[in-house]
Design a protein around this motif. Structure first.
Motif, PDB file in Angstrom:
ATOM      1  N   ALA A 139       0.828  -1.205   0.000  1.00 27.48           N
ATOM      2  CA  ALA A 139       0.000   0.000   0.000  1.00 27.48           C
ATOM      3  C   ALA A 139       0.866   1.259   0.000  1.00 27.48           C
ATOM      4  O   ALA A 139       0.619   2.190  -0.780  1.00 27.48           O
ATOM      5  N   ALA A 140       1.876   1.282   0.862  1.00 28.26           N
ATOM      6  CA  ALA A 140       2.766   2.452   0.916  1.00 28.26           C
ATOM      7  C   ALA A 140       3.509   2.621  -0.406  1.00 28.26           C
ATOM      8  O   ALA A 140       3.688   3.752  -0.884  1.00 28.26           O
ATOM      9  N   GLY A 141       3.910   1.515  -0.995  1.00 29.02           N
ATOM     10  CA  GLY A 141       4.594   1.578  -2.284  1.00 29.02           C
ATOM     11  C   GLY A 141       3.707   2.147  -3.370  1.00 29.02           C
ATOM     12  O   GLY A 141       4.147   2.954  -4.198  1.00 29.02           O
ATOM     13  N   ASN A 142       2.444   1.744  -3.369  1.00 30.97           N
ATOM     14  CA  ASN A 142       1.501   2.271  -4.364  1.00 30.97           C
ATOM     15  C   ASN A 142       1.294   3.759  -4.191  1.00 30.97           C
ATOM     16  O   ASN A 142       1.215   4.508  -5.177  1.00 30.97           O
ATOM     17  N   VAL A 143       1.207   4.206  -2.947  1.00 29.78           N
ATOM     18  CA  VAL A 143       1.043   5.644  -2.681  1.00 29.78           C
ATOM     19  C   VAL A 143       2.269   6.410  -3.166  1.00 29.78           C
ATOM     20  O   VAL A 143       2.143   7.457  -3.818  1.00 29.78           O
ATOM     21  N   LYS A 144       3.450   5.895  -2.875  1.00 32.01           N
ATOM     22  CA  LYS A 144       4.678   6.568  -3.315  1.00 32.01           C
ATOM     23  C   LYS A 144       4.760   6.621  -4.840  1.00 32.01           C
ATOM     24  O   LYS A 144       5.185   7.636  -5.404  1.00 32.01           O
ATOM     25  N   GLN A 145       4.370   5.545  -5.481  1.00 32.97           N
ATOM     26  CA  GLN A 145       4.398   5.538  -6.947  1.00 32.97           C
ATOM     27  C   GLN A 145       3.454   6.589  -7.514  1.00 32.97           C
ATOM     28  O   GLN A 145       3.820   7.334  -8.435  1.00 32.97           O
ATOM     29  N   GLU A 181      11.206   4.282  -5.802  1.00 35.41           N
ATOM     30  CA  GLU A 181      11.204   3.841  -4.406  1.00 35.41           C
ATOM     31  C   GLU A 181       9.885   3.132  -4.077  1.00 35.41           C
ATOM     32  O   GLU A 181       9.872   2.102  -3.400  1.00 35.41           O
ATOM     33  N   GLY A 182       8.798   3.670  -4.588  1.00 40.18           N
ATOM     34  CA  GLY A 182       7.496   3.054  -4.379  1.00 40.18           C
ATOM     35  C   GLY A 182       7.394   1.684  -5.028  1.00 40.18           C
ATOM     36  O   GLY A 182       6.849   0.741  -4.450  1.00 40.18           O
ATOM     37  N   ASN A 201       5.956  14.311 -10.710  1.00 37.52           N
ATOM     38  CA  ASN A 201       7.068  14.131 -11.644  1.00 37.52           C
ATOM     39  C   ASN A 201       8.395  13.911 -10.914  1.00 37.52           C
ATOM     40  O   ASN A 201       9.378  14.601 -11.145  1.00 37.52           O
ATOM     41  N   LYS A 202       8.376  12.950  -9.975  1.00 42.03           N
ATOM     42  CA  LYS A 202       9.567  12.611  -9.198  1.00 42.03           C
ATOM     43  C   LYS A 202       9.879  11.129  -9.430  1.00 42.03           C
ATOM     44  O   LYS A 202       9.372  10.255  -8.722  1.00 42.03           O
ATOM     45  N   PRO A 203      10.711  10.848 -10.432  1.00 42.55           N
ATOM     46  CA  PRO A 203      11.012   9.456 -10.778  1.00 42.55           C
ATOM     47  C   PRO A 203      11.668   8.677  -9.633  1.00 42.55           C
ATOM     48  O   PRO A 203      11.455   7.470  -9.503  1.00 42.55           O
ATOM     49  N   ASP A 204      12.440   9.362  -8.795  1.00 39.12           N
ATOM     50  CA  ASP A 204      13.082   8.678  -7.660  1.00 39.12           C
ATOM     51  C   ASP A 204      12.037   8.149  -6.685  1.00 39.12           C
ATOM     52  O   ASP A 204      12.146   7.018  -6.208  1.00 39.12           O
ATOM     53  N   LEU A 205      11.036   8.954  -6.394  1.00 38.20           N
ATOM     54  CA  LEU A 205       9.971   8.542  -5.481  1.00 38.20           C
ATOM     55  C   LEU A 205       9.149   7.415  -6.099  1.00 38.20           C
ATOM     56  O   LEU A 205       8.764   6.465  -5.420  1.00 38.20           O
TER      57      LEU A 205
END
Length: 63
Positions: free
Chosen positions: A15-21, A35-36, A28-32
């Motif tokens: 869930a946290a990964g999906n939110v970060k993605q 990470e997600g 427009n933050k490819p790093d985040l």
């Protein structure tokens, strides 16, 4: 950790990964976003581990 704990932590990481993605895409933050994606994969692996532990326990209980 027990199988239930692994599955719960896995769901939380997914869930946290999906939110970060989503946030990474929106801002427009490819790093985040990357990470997600990594966190989501970690969550999937944790869930698989929990399911594997359940399967082993069931097999041992049958013996």
């Amino acid at each position: 950790m027990g199988s239930t704990t692994d599955k719960i932590k896995g769901l939380a990481n997914e869930a946290a990964g999906n939110v970060k993605q989503a946030a990474g895409k929106a801002f427009n933050k490819p790093d985040l976003e990357a990470e997600g994606a990594a966190q989501e994969l970690k969550g999937e692996a944790q869930q698989a581990l929990g399911k594997g532990k359940d399967a082993v326990k069931k097999a041992v209980d049958k013996v």
